[in-house]
Motif scaffolding. Structure first.
Motif, mmCIF file in Angstrom:
data_model
loop_
_atom_site.group_PDB
_atom_site.id
_atom_site.type_symbol
_atom_site.label_atom_id
_atom_site.label_comp_id
_atom_site.label_asym_id
_atom_site.label_seq_id
_atom_site.Cartn_x
_atom_site.Cartn_y
_atom_site.Cartn_z
ATOM 1 N N GLY A 390 0.818 -1.200 0.000
ATOM 2 C CA GLY A 390 0.000 0.000 0.000
ATOM 3 C C GLY A 390 0.851 1.250 0.000
ATOM 4 N N LYS A 391 0.184 2.387 0.007
ATOM 5 C CA LYS A 391 0.876 3.678 -0.051
ATOM 6 C C LYS A 391 0.089 4.689 0.763
ATOM 7 C CE LYS A 391 0.936 5.658 -4.122
ATOM 8 N NZ LYS A 391 0.298 7.009 -4.057
ATOM 9 N N GLY A 392 0.776 5.614 1.436
ATOM 10 C CA GLY A 392 0.110 6.641 2.224
ATOM 11 C C GLY A 392 1.072 7.733 2.619
ATOM 12 N N GLY A 393 0.818 8.359 3.762
ATOM 13 C CA GLY A 393 1.644 9.465 4.210
ATOM 14 C C GLY A 393 1.073 10.800 3.782
ATOM 15 N N LEU A 394 1.452 11.846 4.484
ATOM 16 C CA LEU A 394 0.955 13.185 4.192
ATOM 17 C C LEU A 394 1.199 13.578 2.745
ATOM 18 C CD1 LEU A 394 -0.319 15.800 5.320
ATOM 19 C CD2 LEU A 394 2.005 16.569 5.888
ATOM 20 N N ASP A 395 2.354 13.182 2.199
ATOM 21 C CA ASP A 395 2.708 13.522 0.830
ATOM 22 C C ASP A 395 2.658 12.321 -0.105
ATOM 23 O OD1 ASP A 395 3.305 16.304 1.360
ATOM 24 O OD2 ASP A 395 5.076 15.585 2.433
ATOM 25 N N GLY A 396 2.054 11.214 0.330
ATOM 26 C CA GLY A 396 1.946 10.030 -0.515
ATOM 27 C C GLY A 396 3.263 9.332 -0.766
ATOM 28 N N ASN A 397 4.221 9.491 0.141
ATOM 29 C CA ASN A 397 5.563 8.947 -0.081
ATOM 30 C C ASN A 397 5.939 7.821 0.881
ATOM 31 O OD1 ASN A 397 5.589 10.808 2.076
ATOM 32 N ND2 ASN A 397 7.802 11.099 1.888
ATOM 33 N N VAL A 398 4.938 7.199 1.517
ATOM 34 C CA VAL A 398 5.211 6.117 2.465
ATOM 35 C C VAL A 398 4.623 4.817 1.942
ATOM 36 C CG1 VAL A 398 4.923 5.270 4.828
ATOM 37 C CG2 VAL A 398 5.200 7.733 4.404
ATOM 38 N N LEU A 399 5.440 3.786 1.842
ATOM 39 C CA LEU A 399 4.960 2.447 1.503
ATOM 40 C C LEU A 399 4.373 1.821 2.755
ATOM 41 C CD1 LEU A 399 8.029 1.237 -0.590
ATOM 42 C CD2 LEU A 399 5.974 2.399 -1.417
ATOM 43 N N ARG A 400 3.174 1.287 2.641
ATOM 44 C CA ARG A 400 2.495 0.681 3.795
ATOM 45 C C ARG A 400 2.464 -0.838 3.638
ATOM 46 N NH1 ARG A 400 -2.852 2.826 5.919
ATOM 47 N NH2 ARG A 400 -3.663 3.022 3.799
ATOM 48 N N ILE A 401 2.953 -1.520 4.658
ATOM 49 C CA ILE A 401 3.083 -2.979 4.640
ATOM 50 C C ILE A 401 2.272 -3.539 5.791
ATOM 51 C CG2 ILE A 401 4.717 -4.897 4.851
ATOM 52 C CD1 ILE A 401 6.828 -2.784 3.749
ATOM 53 N N ALA A 402 1.228 -4.293 5.482
ATOM 54 C CA ALA A 402 0.328 -4.810 6.515
ATOM 55 C C ALA A 402 -0.307 -6.113 6.032
ATOM 56 C CB ALA A 402 -0.744 -3.785 6.863
ATOM 57 N N PRO A 403 0.466 -7.195 6.009
ATOM 58 C CA PRO A 403 -0.060 -8.477 5.523
ATOM 59 C C PRO A 403 -0.983 -9.130 6.551
ATOM 60 C CG PRO A 403 2.198 -8.735 6.288
ATOM 61 C CD PRO A 403 1.879 -7.270 6.396
ATOM 62 N N PRO A 404 -1.704 -10.185 6.161
ATOM 63 C CA PRO A 404 -2.476 -10.950 7.147
ATOM 64 C C PRO A 404 -1.586 -11.399 8.304
ATOM 65 C CG PRO A 404 -3.066 -11.633 4.926
ATOM 66 C CD PRO A 404 -1.891 -10.706 4.792
ATOM 67 N N LEU A 405 -2.180 -11.473 9.495
ATOM 68 C CA LEU A 405 -1.401 -11.758 10.712
ATOM 69 C C LEU A 405 -0.903 -13.194 10.784
ATOM 70 C CD1 LEU A 405 -3.369 -9.754 13.438
ATOM 71 C CD2 LEU A 405 -1.673 -8.979 11.774
ATOM 72 N N SER A 406 -1.327 -14.045 9.853
ATOM 73 C CA SER A 406 -0.838 -15.425 9.804
ATOM 74 C C SER A 406 0.401 -15.557 8.928
ATOM 75 C CB SER A 406 -1.941 -16.358 9.289
ATOM 76 O OG SER A 406 -2.399 -15.933 8.010
ATOM 77 N N LEU A 407 0.983 -14.450 8.494
ATOM 78 C CA LEU A 407 2.173 -14.460 7.641
ATOM 79 C C LEU A 407 3.241 -15.377 8.229
ATOM 80 C CD1 LEU A 407 3.366 -12.865 5.100
ATOM 81 C CD2 LEU A 407 4.593 -11.513 6.824
ATOM 82 N N THR A 408 3.854 -16.201 7.372
ATOM 83 C CA THR A 408 4.911 -17.105 7.826
ATOM 84 C C THR A 408 6.278 -16.434 7.697
ATOM 85 O OG1 THR A 408 5.305 -18.092 5.657
ATOM 86 C CG2 THR A 408 3.530 -19.064 7.017
ATOM 87 N N VAL A 409 7.264 -17.016 8.356
ATOM 88 C CA VAL A 409 8.629 -16.502 8.253
ATOM 89 C C VAL A 409 9.109 -16.562 6.806
ATOM 90 C CG1 VAL A 409 11.031 -16.941 8.890
ATOM 91 C CG2 VAL A 409 9.248 -17.003 10.642
ATOM 92 N N ALA A 410 8.827 -17.680 6.128
ATOM 93 C CA ALA A 410 9.260 -17.823 4.734
ATOM 94 C C ALA A 410 8.619 -16.758 3.848
ATOM 95 C CB ALA A 410 8.906 -19.217 4.230
ATOM 96 N N GLU A 411 7.333 -16.467 4.079
ATOM 97 C CA GLU A 411 6.655 -15.435 3.282
ATOM 98 C C GLU A 411 7.191 -14.050 3.601
ATOM 99 O OE1 GLU A 411 2.384 -17.793 2.834
ATOM 100 O OE2 GLU A 411 2.772 -16.469 4.543
ATOM 101 N N ALA A 412 7.542 -13.795 4.867
ATOM 102 C CA ALA A 412 8.146 -12.515 5.234
ATOM 103 C C ALA A 412 9.479 -12.324 4.527
ATOM 104 C CB ALA A 412 8.323 -12.435 6.743
ATOM 105 N N GLU A 413 10.294 -13.373 4.485
ATOM 106 C CA GLU A 413 11.579 -13.299 3.798
ATOM 107 C C GLU A 413 11.386 -13.086 2.302
ATOM 108 O OE1 GLU A 413 14.500 -13.138 4.942
ATOM 109 O OE2 GLU A 413 14.560 -14.036 6.940
#
Length: 443
Positions: A390-413
């Motif tokens: 995702g993307k946000g921030g006051l100036d639209g310059n922040v990448l937003r990372i918020a996956p499902p809470l069941s994310l695995t270590v392998a998927e995070a890597e």
């Protein structure tokens, strides 16, 4: 003649023909997502993506979670709709669970269909209880798209009108790394923000109804004050009888890892008077709500109902989703896997000129870039590699990372590696003259 629904491009054209032009779509070639499973989704062309945004922090546990889909199917097979004019077992059961989890004494729960509606209801309660239309809100905040919630949104990109039934007073404190207090230590920052609050209250013409604040500002770019700020604010608010509303639409249900609710990071003087929730609890079903002390919740002196709030199907989904989250300790998983992910991202971005900051808690991580154009390029490059962010921030310059809470270590890597490659593909863009912000285009 070809079928007008047969191509992706034609669907985009049809979208433009019948939907508002301010209803934004991500990507130069917008995606039509057709199905999902676990932490992955597929588009209409058969491409598979690792989902690091969850439909704006809403697919909280997993796509197509069997426990939730089964609960929805079984309830839909019995009865889909009744309204709040009739007793509802699924609604009472979910309210009991949420009241117990909220930390608010003698809690009452009112269900809505979105976070916007939940915050709108909280404002109605606060202004009615306090007999005042003055609201304290945080700079850079976002609380929804209704007329009242736009009126308390402190982010210019998300406030299309200055008209409002409320008088909103904006406070310092939501952004730690910028503004007039950024150079201070955490303790000095809190002290300065509290002094700003006291000064604001000394200048108001009548009693303020409430402070509404996101413990972590979501649309604002996953920014947060030092722990303890809202506890310090709470002490001042109590001196004046002012209510505290914690907007937990994005931070609730354990996403930040260390705590079940975002307000708990601030400890100190106990629970807020009200908290609002939505998004993740329904895992994609339309649900929101307000939890409040009985004295506050019951202050309305007129009749009210909710036609769709507390729908049997959404309540069944939320009950199953919450049970899964608690039984599988997804809060703990958010803490463990989120901690690994943020450290991996910090290492991956070290030395990159395009990256200003990597911050976050649990599975709620922001990467602040130098400019919005670079953020847009990274968004596209990540999509090309099979990663949705995702993307946000006051100036639209922040990448937003918020996956499902069941994310695995392998998927995070895997996701961190894909994002690292996308960041290296998109160097900082040349600075451009500032221009008037365009209408809000994300949530």
């Amino acid at each position: 003649m070809s079928d007008p629904t047969s191509t992706h491009r034609s669907l985009h054209d049809r979208h433009a023909d019948v939907l508002p032009d301010w209803l934004s779509l991500y990507y130069d070639r917008p995606l039509e997502l057709t199905h999902g499973e676990g932490r992955h989704v597929w588009d209409a062309d058969g491409n598979r993506y690792l989902d690091f945004f969850g439909g704006i922090l809403t697919t909280m546990t997993a796509h197509a979670l069997p426990e939730v889909t089964k609960a929805v199917s079984e309830q839909a097979g019995r009865i889909i709709h009744t309204s709040t004019l009739y007793l509802s077992r699924p609604m009472v059961e979910l309210a009991e669970r949420i009241a117990a989890l909220s930390g608010i004494p003698d809690a009452r729960v009112f269900f809505t269909t979105s976070g916007t509606e939940a915050n709108d209801a909280a404002l109605l309660l606060a202004t009615s209880y306090r007999r005042s239309n003055q609201i304290l809100a945080m700079r850079n905040s976002y609380h929804g798209r209704s007329f009242t919630t736009v009126g308390i949104t402190g982010n210019r990109s998300w406030s299309p009108t200055s008209l409002s039934p409320l008088q909103t007073l904006y406070l310092h404190g939501g952004i730690r790394h910028s503004g007039p207090f950024a150079h201070l230590s955490d303790a000095e920052f809190v002290d300065a923000c509290v002094a700003d609050l006291r000064d604001m209250l000394n200048q108001t013409s009548r009693g303020v109804a409430a402070l509404i604040a996101e413990p972590v500002q979501g649309v604002g770019g996953f920014t947060a004050p030092p722990d303890g700020l809202y506890a310090a604010f709470r002490e001042v608010l109590r001196e004046h009888g002012i209510l505290w509303i914690s907007d937990e639409v994005q931070t609730g249900w354990g996403r930040t890892g260390d705590h079940f609710w975002g307000w708990q990071a601030h400890g100190g003087s106990g629970a807020p008077d009200m908290l609002t929730f939505a998004k993740g609890i329904g895992n994609g079903m339309a649900i929101g709500g307000v939890v409040a002390r009985a004295e506050v919740m019951n202050c309305l002196d007129a009749n009210s109902i909710s036609t769709f709030g507390g729908s049997p199907v959404t309540m069944a989904a939320a009950n199953a989703n919450l049970a899964y989250l608690l039984e599988h300790d997804l809060q703990g998983n958010a803490r463990r896997v989120g901690g690994l992910l943020i450290e991996r991202l910090r290492a991956a971005t070290a030395g990159l000129d395009s990256v200003r900051d990597v911050r976050g808690r649990g599975l709620m991580i922001g990467i602040e870039l130098t400019d919005a154009a670079t953020a847009g390029l990274v968004l596209e490059a990540a999509r090309e590699r099979g990663l949705l962010i995702g993307k946000g921030g006051l100036d639209g310059n922040v990448l937003r990372i918020a996956p499902p809470l069941s994310l695995t270590v392998a998927e995070a890597e895997e996701g961190a590696a894909l994002l690292e490659a996308a960041l290296h593909q998109a160097p900082p863009q040349p600075s451009r003259p500032s221009r008037t912000p365009q209408p809000a285009r994300e949530v």
